[in-house]
Design an enzyme around this catalytic site. Structure first.
Site, PDB file in Angstrom:
ATOM      1  N   GLU A 102      68.594 -91.900 118.682  1.00 45.18           N
ATOM      2  CA  GLU A 102      67.726 -90.930 118.572  1.00 45.18           C
ATOM      3  C   GLU A 102      66.289 -91.004 119.273  1.00 45.18           C
ATOM      4  O   GLU A 102      65.619 -90.135 119.612  1.00 45.18           O
ATOM      5  CB  GLU A 102      67.395 -90.591 117.011  1.00 45.18           C
ATOM      6  CG  GLU A 102      67.670 -89.144 116.526  1.00 45.18           C
ATOM      7  CD  GLU A 102      67.566 -89.195 115.018  1.00 45.18           C
ATOM      8  OE1 GLU A 102      68.186 -88.274 114.492  1.00 45.18           O
ATOM      9  OE2 GLU A 102      66.699 -89.754 114.328  1.00 45.18           O
ATOM     10  N   HIS A 159      91.174-105.885 117.758  1.00 44.38           N
ATOM     11  CA  HIS A 159      92.864-105.312 117.734  1.00 44.38           C
ATOM     12  C   HIS A 159      92.916-103.742 118.018  1.00 44.38           C
ATOM     13  O   HIS A 159      93.770-103.245 117.768  1.00 44.38           O
ATOM     14  CB  HIS A 159      93.538-105.753 116.247  1.00 44.38           C
ATOM     15  CG  HIS A 159      93.261-107.213 115.977  1.00 44.38           C
ATOM     16  ND1 HIS A 159      94.430-108.012 116.368  1.00 44.38           N
ATOM     17  CD2 HIS A 159      92.539-107.992 115.736  1.00 44.38           C
ATOM     18  CE1 HIS A 159      94.292-109.077 116.206  1.00 44.38           C
ATOM     19  NE2 HIS A 159      93.080-109.028 115.749  1.00 44.38           N
ATOM     20  N   LYS A 198      71.412 -77.411 114.062  1.00 40.61           N
ATOM     21  CA  LYS A 198      70.861 -76.783 112.756  1.00 40.61           C
ATOM     22  C   LYS A 198      70.445 -75.193 112.884  1.00 40.61           C
ATOM     23  O   LYS A 198      71.013 -74.281 112.385  1.00 40.61           O
ATOM     24  CB  LYS A 198      69.487 -77.303 112.476  1.00 40.61           C
ATOM     25  CG  LYS A 198      69.635 -78.580 111.849  1.00 40.61           C
ATOM     26  CD  LYS A 198      68.345 -79.268 111.530  1.00 40.61           C
ATOM     27  CE  LYS A 198      68.164 -80.643 111.087  1.00 40.61           C
ATOM     28  NZ  LYS A 198      66.931 -81.069 111.153  1.00 40.61           N
TER      29      LYS A 198
HETATM   30  O1  PA5 Z   1      65.116 -90.165 112.254  1.00 43.14           O
HETATM   31  C1  PA5 Z   1      64.981 -88.879 111.699  1.00 43.14           C
HETATM   32  O2  PA5 Z   1      63.884 -88.184 111.795  1.00 43.14           O
HETATM   33  C2  PA5 Z   1      66.241 -88.132 111.275  1.00 43.14           C
HETATM   34  O3  PA5 Z   1      67.304 -88.926 111.046  1.00 43.14           O
HETATM   35  C3  PA5 Z   1      65.887 -87.782 109.633  1.00 43.14           C
HETATM   36  O4  PA5 Z   1      65.615 -88.979 109.073  1.00 43.14           O
HETATM   37  C4  PA5 Z   1      66.995 -86.917 109.098  1.00 43.14           C
HETATM   38  O5  PA5 Z   1      67.533 -85.996 109.646  1.00 43.14           O
HETATM   39  C5  PA5 Z   1      66.664 -86.659 107.625  1.00 43.14           C
HETATM   40  O6  PA5 Z   1      65.626 -85.855 107.709  1.00 43.14           O
HETATM   41  P1  PA5 Z   1      64.667 -85.694 106.215  1.00 43.14           P
HETATM   42  O7  PA5 Z   1      64.246 -86.918 105.776  1.00 43.14           O
HETATM   43  O8  PA5 Z   1      63.735 -84.598 106.635  1.00 43.14           O
HETATM   44  O9  PA5 Z   1      65.504 -85.110 105.187  1.00 43.14           O
END
Ligand code: PA5
Length: 445
Positions: A287, A308, A422
């Site tokens: 990310e 394996h 989303k």
């Molecule tokens: O790193 C990030 O920002 C995302 O992975 C969020 O943690 C994830 O989408 C969850 O978001 P939230 O904490 O707003 O529910």
């Protein structure tokens, strides 16, 4: 303390070229410290370990104790950065069979809100039917669909089974100070709640209540975890010389490998308990760096299991990969291979050896084979699977990720790409406010 060894990358890239990053790394470190780089409103993680107060830890531990005393099971509801850090630490430190044991030392920790599996959620709610359970609802935005959906089911079930008053005691929220549905619900219902700082993004939040509360509920020592991270904060500090700074060396080496066509980093472990550390790491690096059509693809394998299966690809597939191995120096327990008079399985050559000696030779043999096969190999050695080492390891990866993202010239602290699915999902589900998108997407089907 962890150590990093890059010797086995040096047949593929030169030490000189890795050390040529010194000035860029220094600039990246300074940009992080001075808040002058991209995404500088999300740097709250940088000095988090050294700034966590005793009072904060005491508050977390007291809340964890309430859940431990009143619950047979605690469901951690969260997704991505709001659950992977906690799970990484809990699974690394837990007995692999703890939840099958009749005598339990604390509540079973379960996870929800990280998928939209109807069968998963059905089976979870069935399992919880005769259990005294609690919930930690973790969401920074407070509006994430996966988590909110699971929490809606769990809140109702908890209230139905345990009554409103007890539910109030065993449901805890970890969310934003002011905004989002999770905050509104927590305030309306009077839940105990913890705040996720504005300037700490999800994937960097393991040392906030997002990670610390579930880890404490699972019975692990969050003071030691934070102490391990704080020690690593010093080890990877801005004024530590490049050659002695593991975060700097790791960031530089992976960028140099990337420049030389190694597009995939495979995080390897030889200990199944590290599986979720790899999941957490994949999110952290994926990310943070996968944007602007750039970035190393973070993958992971659990060896020797995956030798394996994926072993063939790694040994002889496309040569665009390198490996980073997390090696755990010492096991927690001791188990020797017994001798067998008949020796029908031919294993007497191992008799008297510890299982881990066999594992370590698998590790060494694999490293040599993969390097021979054209796969550069880095090794991160941690002394043992305990709170200090894990705290150090997590912070090491976070710091290296911040530096590495800046070397790659991306903003390592945003994630614009995760919105695309989303938007489509909400349009397809006719969420209010998405009328135009709904029409457009229907036309495409
Ligand atoms: O790193 C990030 O920002 C995302 O992975 C969020 O943690 C994830 O989408 C969850 O978001 P939230 O904490 O707003 O529910």
């Amino acid at each position: 303390m962890i150590s990093l060894n890059i010797e086995k990358t040096l047949g593929f890239i030169s030490k000189e070229n890795v050390f040529a990053y010194e000035a860029q790394v220094k600039a990246a470190q300074e940009a992080l410290e001075n808040g002058t780089g991209k995404g500088n409103d999300f740097l709250g993680w940088l000095h988090l370990p050294s700034s966590i107060t005793k009072e904060h830890l005491a508050d977390l531990k007291a809340t964890a104790q309430v859940l431990r005393e009143n619950c047979e099971a605690v469901v951690v509801a969260g997704i991505g950065g709001s659950y992977l850090g906690a799970r990484a630490v809990i699974e690394a430190l837990s007995n692999s069979f703890a939840w099958l044991q009749d005598k339990k030392s604390g509540p079973v920790i379960l996870y929800a809100g990280h998928n939209i599996g109807e069968d998963y959620l059905y089976e979870l709610t069935e399992y919880l039917k005769d259990k005294k359970f609690g919930v930690i609802n973790i969401s920074k935005s407070g509006t994430t669909t996966e988590t909110a959906l699971a929490f809606r089911l769990l809140k109702k079930q908890c209230e139905d089974q345990r009554g409103k008053e007890m539910a109030k005691k065993v449901i805890v929220a970890v969310t934003d100070a002011k905004k989002g549905a999770a905050r509104v619900t927590a305030d309306n219902e009077g839940y105990k709640s913890f705040i996720i700082p504005d300037n700490v993004g999800g994937r960097f939040s393991v040392l906030t209540p997002v990670g610390l509360l579930p880890i404490a509920v699972a019975g692990f020592d969050i003071e030691k975890l934070v102490a391990g991270a704080a020690a690593m904060e010093k080890t990877c500090g801005k004024d530590v010389p490049f050659a002695e700074n593991p975060a700097a060396i790791y960031a530089a080496t992976r960028n140099e490998l990337y420049k030389n066509g190694k597009k995939i980093e495979i995080l390897v472990n030889f200990n199944p308990k590290l599986h979720y550390v790899s999941e957490w790491w994949k999110q952290l690096y994926g990310e943070s760096e996968g944007k602007e059509n750039k970035g190393i693809f973070p993958a992971s394998v659990d060896f020797s299991t995956d030798l394996h299966s994926m072993g063939q690809w790694i040994q002889e597939g496309e040569r665009t990969i390198y490996e980073t191995v997390i090696s755990v120096e010492k096991t927690q327990y001791s188990l020797q291979v017994p001798s067998d008079e008949a020796n029908l399985d031919g294993l007497n050559f191992l008799a008297g050896k510890h299982v881990d000696e066999v594992n370590k030779m698998a590790e060494l043999g694999t490293q040599l084979a993969h390097v021979d096969g054209g796969v550069p190999n880095m090794r991160i050695v941690i002394p043992a699977l305990n709170e200090e080492s894990l705290g150090g390891l997590l912070y090491f990866f976070e710091k290296a990720c911040g530096i590495s993202g800046y070397l790659l010239e991306v903003n390592p602290f945003n994630q614009p790409g995760v919105e695309a699915y989303k938007k489509n999902m909400f349009a397809l589900l006719n969420k209010p406010g998405y009328e135009e998108e709904s029409k457009a997407i229907q036309a495409r089907l």
